[in-house]
Write a protein that holds these residues in place. Structure first.
Motif, short mmCIF file in Angstrom:
data_model
loop_
_atom_site.label_atom_id
_atom_site.label_comp_id
_atom_site.label_asym_id
_atom_site.label_seq_id
_atom_site.Cartn_x
_atom_site.Cartn_y
_atom_site.Cartn_z
N ALA A 165 -19.59 5.64 -5.63
CA ALA A 165 -18.84 4.42 -5.33
C ALA A 165 -18.66 4.23 -3.83
N VAL A 166 -18.32 5.30 -3.14
CA VAL A 166 -18.14 5.21 -1.68
C VAL A 166 -19.46 4.94 -0.98
N ALA A 167 -20.55 5.59 -1.47
CA ALA A 167 -21.85 5.40 -0.84
C ALA A 167 -22.37 3.97 -1.01
N VAL A 168 -22.14 3.39 -2.19
CA VAL A 168 -22.65 2.04 -2.47
C VAL A 168 -21.83 0.97 -1.76
N HIS A 169 -20.53 1.12 -1.77
CA HIS A 169 -19.65 0.05 -1.27
C HIS A 169 -19.01 0.35 0.08
N GLY A 170 -19.16 1.56 0.55
CA GLY A 170 -18.58 1.92 1.84
C GLY A 170 -17.14 2.35 1.70
N PRO A 171 -16.71 3.33 2.50
CA PRO A 171 -15.33 3.83 2.39
C PRO A 171 -14.32 2.82 2.92
N LYS A 172 -13.14 2.84 2.33
CA LYS A 172 -12.03 1.98 2.79
C LYS A 172 -10.81 2.87 3.00
N ALA A 173 -10.21 2.75 4.16
CA ALA A 173 -9.08 3.60 4.50
C ALA A 173 -7.83 3.16 3.75
N PRO A 174 -6.92 4.07 3.46
CA PRO A 174 -5.64 3.69 2.85
C PRO A 174 -4.87 2.75 3.76
N ALA A 175 -4.05 1.90 3.16
CA ALA A 175 -3.22 0.97 3.93
C ALA A 175 -2.03 1.72 4.52
N THR A 176 -1.59 1.26 5.67
CA THR A 176 -0.44 1.90 6.33
C THR A 176 0.85 1.11 6.14
N ALA A 177 0.76 -0.10 5.59
CA ALA A 177 1.96 -0.92 5.38
C ALA A 177 2.83 -0.29 4.29
N LEU A 178 4.13 -0.29 4.51
CA LEU A 178 5.06 0.29 3.54
C LEU A 178 5.53 -0.79 2.57
N PRO A 179 5.20 -0.66 1.27
CA PRO A 179 5.67 -1.65 0.28
C PRO A 179 7.18 -1.55 0.10
N PRO A 180 7.79 -2.54 -0.59
CA PRO A 180 9.23 -2.45 -0.88
C PRO A 180 9.57 -1.15 -1.62
N ILE A 181 10.71 -0.57 -1.27
CA ILE A 181 11.12 0.71 -1.84
C ILE A 181 11.20 0.64 -3.37
N GLY A 182 11.68 -0.49 -3.88
CA GLY A 182 11.79 -0.64 -5.33
C GLY A 182 10.45 -0.52 -6.04
N ARG A 183 9.41 -1.10 -5.46
CA ARG A 183 8.07 -1.03 -6.06
C ARG A 183 7.53 0.39 -5.96
N ILE A 184 7.78 1.06 -4.84
CA ILE A 184 7.33 2.45 -4.71
C ILE A 184 8.01 3.32 -5.76
N GLY A 185 9.32 3.10 -5.96
CA GLY A 185 10.06 3.91 -6.93
C GLY A 185 9.53 3.75 -8.33
N GLY A 186 9.21 2.51 -8.72
CA GLY A 186 8.68 2.29 -10.07
C GLY A 186 7.35 2.97 -10.28
N VAL A 187 6.46 2.88 -9.28
CA VAL A 187 5.15 3.52 -9.39
C VAL A 187 5.29 5.04 -9.34
N LEU A 188 6.21 5.53 -8.50
CA LEU A 188 6.41 6.97 -8.39
C LEU A 188 6.81 7.58 -9.72
N THR A 189 7.69 6.92 -10.44
CA THR A 189 8.12 7.42 -11.74
C THR A 189 6.94 7.54 -12.70
N ALA A 190 6.03 6.56 -12.64
CA ALA A 190 4.87 6.58 -13.53
C ALA A 190 3.89 7.68 -13.15
#
Length: 438
Positions: A165-190
């Motif tokens: 997948a990386v070879a075909v489409h090229g690597p993409k770096a993780p985003a550095t923007a911090l999402p809202p804490i509430g959204r992070i908390g919901g995903v963290l629990t999952a």
């Protein structure tokens, strides 16, 4: 009363641990979390991966010093008392009895979707549970070797898929923007579910030939689990848009199709069925050991503690576990039991057991600065996840408290009425009485 045969080496033990940890969560969690947070999803995954380390340290410490088929039930009993041990054992049994059929049915749903044969929704769970029961009945060595093969295949396929997948489409770096804490908390629990399972591994520790290797097994399996999830996320970053709605249902199919084109569907089937089969095989083995240990301690009917003379394999417990799990899987796959509720209950109780293990460690380990630091980190993690998870997690803690209270009342009533208590239980094996000096 009897110990189990010590036949498991370090390599097989590591792969059994991986099989127990890598289950249905791998099929869906990377996709749903990426769909929610985009390339910022690395933040909750990193938090979950780091915060679970102190809890794993506790279980590795306990497993090395107190190897027992009862696992967390044994740790809780010697650290917190018989009522806590019984409550932990019953809770662990309930978690596995709901979680294993849920994983098997997940495999059946994927198999039915990919093949177009609807009956595989219930046929696959029955077959994989029958296979797991048969292999566990033969013995730990056969089960372990099979799981080594399945996990090696899974690792190879994930590595090739992510690299393609990386070879075909090229690597993409993780985003550095911090999402809202509430959204992070919901995903963290999952995503925390991806890092549960080590407490189940503890039920196999009595069969380890070299218990001093248990911390290394935990460390190796942890690093491999983190690597596998990192590879999947890197592949998704490169090849799939976070806005694709299919991430919530078939993220591995999307990834494989973007990486291999027309070969994506068969590759996805392997990506799905390998960890599910390995997880079911390992979990059935672990649950049979837990049931054996609880029966040996007098918490379940005594016949479940019988072992086969030639290899000390608890075949009665294996067969009983296989029958119960198959019944639950059939009822769940046909809609008689709500499928989603199996994972909600199982995942919540797993985390409760993490907390009980941490409390047992705090009670049994020598009161040093390192012990206090690990205990504080565990307390912060357990409290934070419990608060973020909300009512489903609170319900699981309530259920544990209710079982604990019932066990305490039962024990108190038997103490007050010596005639009802009957003869004292037979002494346990030596392994069940080990305790570190304080």
């Amino acid at each position: 009363m009897s110990d189990l045969q010590k036949s498991m080496g370090g390599t097989v033990g590591t792969f059994v641990a991986l099989s127990t940890i890598l289950g249905s969560g791998m099929m869906i969690l990377p996709g749903t979390s990426y769909h929610e947070l985009g390339r910022s999803v690395w933040i909750p995954w990193t938090i979950a991966a780091l915060s679970v380390v102190p809890l794993l340290y506790c279980y590795a410490w306990l497993g090395r010093r107190h190897p027992s088929a009862s696992g967390v039930a044994h740790y809780a009993e010697i650290a917190l008392g018989p009522s806590a041990g019984r409550a932990a054992g019953m809770s662990a049994t309930f978690a596995l009895v709901t979680g294993i059929p849920g994983t098997a049915v997940t495999g059946g749903r994927y198999a039915a979707q990919f093949s177009g044969v609807g009956s595989l929704t219930w046929i696959f769970p029955v077959l994989v549970l029958a296979g797991a029961t048969a292999v566990a009945r033969v013995g730990t060595n056969v089960s372990g070797r099979l799981q080594v093969t399945l996990i090696l295949c899974l690792f190879a396929v994930v590595l090739l898929t992510a690299a393609a997948a990386v070879a075909v489409h090229g690597p993409k770096a993780p985003a550095t923007a911090l999402p809202p804490i509430g959204r992070i908390g919901g995903v963290l629990t999952a995503v925390y579910v991806a890092f549960t399972g080590w407490e189940t591994v503890a039920f196999t520790f009595e069969e380890h030939k070299q218990p001093h290797l248990i911390p290394r097994i935990f460390a190796a399996s942890y690093l491999i689990v983190v690597t596998l999830y990192a590879l999947v996320l890197a592949g998704l970053f490169a090849a799939v848009s976070s806005h694709d709605d299919a991430l919530d249902s078939a993220p591995l199919l999307l990834l494989a199709q973007r990486a291999f084109g027309g070969l994506g569907r068969p590759v996805t089937l392997l990506l799905v069925l390998a960890p599910i089969t390995a997880n079911v095989f390992a979990s059935v083995l672990a649950l049979s050991r837990l049931v054996f240990g609880l029966a040996r301690s007098g918490y379940l009917p005594a016949p479940l503690s019988r072992v086969r003379a030639r290899d000390r394999n608890p075949v009665t417990a294996v067969l009983a576990v296989g029958a119960v799990l198959t019944l639950i899987a059939v009822t769940a796959s046909t809609g008689l039991v709500p499928f989603e509720s199996l994972f909600i209950v199982s995942g919540g109780i797993y985390f409760v057991l993490y907390g009980i293990g941490a409390a047992s460690f705090a009670r049994l380990a020598e009161p040093r600065a390192a012990t206090r630091a690990v205990t504080v980190l565990c307390a912060v993690t357990v409290t934070a996840v419990t608060l973020l998870a909300g009512p489903p997690m609170w319900l699981c803690w309530f259920l544990f408290a209710a079982v604990f209270a019932a066990a305490a009342l039962h024990r108190r009533s038997r103490t007050r009425d010596p005639a009802a208590a009957g003869p004292p239980p037979a002494p346990r094996p030596a392994a069940d009485h080990q305790r570190s000096p304080r």
